[in-house]
Design an enzyme around this catalytic site. Structure first.
Site, PDB file in Angstrom:
ATOM      1  N   ASP A 181      -7.770  20.832 -26.588  1.00  0.00           N
ATOM      2  CA  ASP A 181      -6.579  20.001 -26.407  1.00  0.00           C
ATOM      3  C   ASP A 181      -6.223  19.852 -24.931  1.00  0.00           C
ATOM      4  O   ASP A 181      -6.645  20.646 -24.081  1.00  0.00           O
ATOM      5  CB  ASP A 181      -5.383  20.582 -27.168  1.00  0.00           C
ATOM      6  CG  ASP A 181      -4.920  21.941 -26.647  1.00  0.00           C
ATOM      7  OD1 ASP A 181      -5.789  22.782 -26.332  1.00  0.00           O
ATOM      8  OD2 ASP A 181      -3.701  22.160 -26.542  1.00  0.00           O
ATOM      9  N   GLU A 201      -4.372  25.189 -27.460  1.00  0.00           N
ATOM     10  CA  GLU A 201      -4.092  26.258 -26.489  1.00  0.00           C
ATOM     11  C   GLU A 201      -2.821  25.952 -25.720  1.00  0.00           C
ATOM     12  O   GLU A 201      -2.021  26.835 -25.434  1.00  0.00           O
ATOM     13  CB  GLU A 201      -5.268  26.396 -25.512  1.00  0.00           C
ATOM     14  CG  GLU A 201      -5.182  27.612 -24.593  1.00  0.00           C
ATOM     15  CD  GLU A 201      -4.432  27.369 -23.292  1.00  0.00           C
ATOM     16  OE1 GLU A 201      -4.121  28.354 -22.593  1.00  0.00           O
ATOM     17  OE2 GLU A 201      -4.145  26.195 -22.955  1.00  0.00           O
TER      18      GLU A 201
HETATM   19 ZN   LIG Z   1      -6.167  25.206 -20.006  1.00  0.00          ZN
END
Ligand SMILES: [Zn+2]
Length: 420
Positions: free
Chosen positions: A92, A187
């Site tokens: 992401d 994340e």
């Molecule tokens: Zn990162």
């Protein structure tokens, strides 16, 4: 083992080609979502990676329901007993800046002038924004067109891992033990790693998600969240004397008691802080949200003690006022878990020296997926990608970093084969 010019060139071309492909795939995560992956678009890159891992002939390739991509690179013949390790990078990109329709631009042979952006005439990238930029004169630099972030965070990490895998497959002289690959979703919003299948990663891992060339991180914040509720008493303001307890007014007074020198805007490096992130409400009730950060747990405990003592003072000062405070431990500093196995960090340092980079270890003023894994017993330091100014429309990466990071991974695997 030395990496030949041929291998270096191979790494650069391979990582660059992949990087330019990955950044064009939209993978922005979404803080407001509660499921993983937070956005379905992350699966689009996941599917591409699965196909590419198949081309590289890795084993046990999986894209699971949460958007994790796993794969396994079996050891070179005769190196079956070498310590295995995992390489992680996240799919992401940060929701702070648009990551849709990214159009990467390569500024060839960077001349040291301010970098301009096609889609935003007012935006410029200067040495002031990023002092490292001066070191990259003469290199090729990649940016977006200025209307989106670039996505080097962390598609550079993915490209570097993939290029290393390709090199391990192609060049027989690059010996290695068993290597596990894991590309993770979400994340940036801190949700992904909870869903990782620990059976599919080994007991030592590395994230490839750091900044400038040569950087390595194995220390992060000790992080707490404090949620406040101020319970007052609302009365018609015209008839409020000796009756009203104005919750939001008192709350603002309460928070102004915190030392200005311990706010994010007055701290850097190893200094910790209180950060009032949100406050809302009225006379009857007010709520607030604060994050508390330090590298040392004891310092955070002192901050929490201070907040609790202020609560007592304020409840005495304003009879009838009630303050509720709820502390939540968000994540721990990973350093003490990583220091139990110093070899994990030492070999990265050695690998970087082999590549000819000056090793820079910074404490991370934030958290990482690696921190969560480290606390769970899987020491996971963070290796540089070479990207700079993450979460910004000025984000950039020198193409050389794509090669250097992949080189570090090859040396790291080699060094692990030398351990008893
Ligand atoms: Zn990162």
């Amino acid at each position: 083992m030395e990496l030949t010019k041929e291998i270096q060139k191979f790494l650069l071309n391979d990582a660059l080609e992949r990087f330019l492909r990955y950044v064009k795939i939209w993978t922005t995560s979404d803080e407001s979502a509660e499921s993983v992956p937070s956005t379905k678009v992350q699966l689009d890159l996941g599917k591409v990676l699965v196909e590419e891992l198949k081309e590289l002939n890795l084993d046990n390739i999986v894209l699971d329901e949460y958007g994790f991509v796993y794969a396994y690179l079996p050891p070179s013949k005769g190196f079956e007993n070498v310590q295995s390790f995992g390489l992680l990078a996240h799919i992401d990109t940060s929701p702070a800046v648009s990551g849709k329709d990214v159009k990467p631009v390569i500024h060839r042979n960077y001349d040291g002038k301010n970098i301009k952006f096609a889609q935003d005439k007012d935006l410029i990238l200067t040495f002031e924004d990023s002092p490292n930029l001066e070191e990259y004169i003469g290199l090729d630099i990649i940016t977006s067109e200025g209307d989106t972030l670039l996505g080097a965070d962390d598609k550079a990490g993915i490209a570097e891992i993939m290029a290393a895998c390709n090199a391990w497959r192609k060049f027989d002289k690059l010996k290695h033990g068993p290597i596990y690959i894991c590309f993770t979703p979400d994340e940036e919003i801190g949700l992904g790693i909870d869903k990782v299948d620990k059976n599919k990663i080994p007991e030592i891992c590395y994230t490839v998600d750091g900044g400038e060339m040569g950087e390595m991180e194995f220390e992060c914040f000790d992080a707490w969240l404090a949620q406040f509720k101020f319970k007052g008493l609302s009365v018609h303001p015209g008839h409020a004397k000796n009756k009203m307890i104005n919750a939001i007014q008192i709350a603002s007074r309460y928070f102004s008691e915190l030392p200005e020198s311990e706010a994010p805007e007055s701290t850097e490096e190893r200094e910790g802080y209180f950060h009032l992130a949100k406050m809302q409400g009225g006379a009857e009730e007010a709520t607030a949200r604060m994050i508390i950060r330090d590298f040392i747990l004891k310092n955070n405990q002192r901050r929490m003690d201070y907040i609790k003592s202020l609560k007592q003072t304020y409840e005495i000062r304003y009879p009838g006022l009630k303050i509720e405070i709820d502390f939540k431990y968000q994540y721990q500093n990973m350093v003490k878990y990583i220091e139990k196995k110093p070899i994990v960090v030492d070999l990265v340092k050695q690998a970087m020296e082999k590549v000819g980079l000056e090793v820079k270890t910074h404490p991370i003023r934030g958290g990482t997926d690696g921190a969560r894994l480290s606390v769970a017993g899987i020491p996971t330091p963070n290796i540089f990608t070479g990207g700079q100014l993450f979460h910004s429309r000025k984000e950039y990466i020198p193409t050389l970093a794509l090669q250097k990071s992949a080189e570090v991974l090859l040396y790291l695997a080699h060094l692990w084969t030398q351990q008893k």
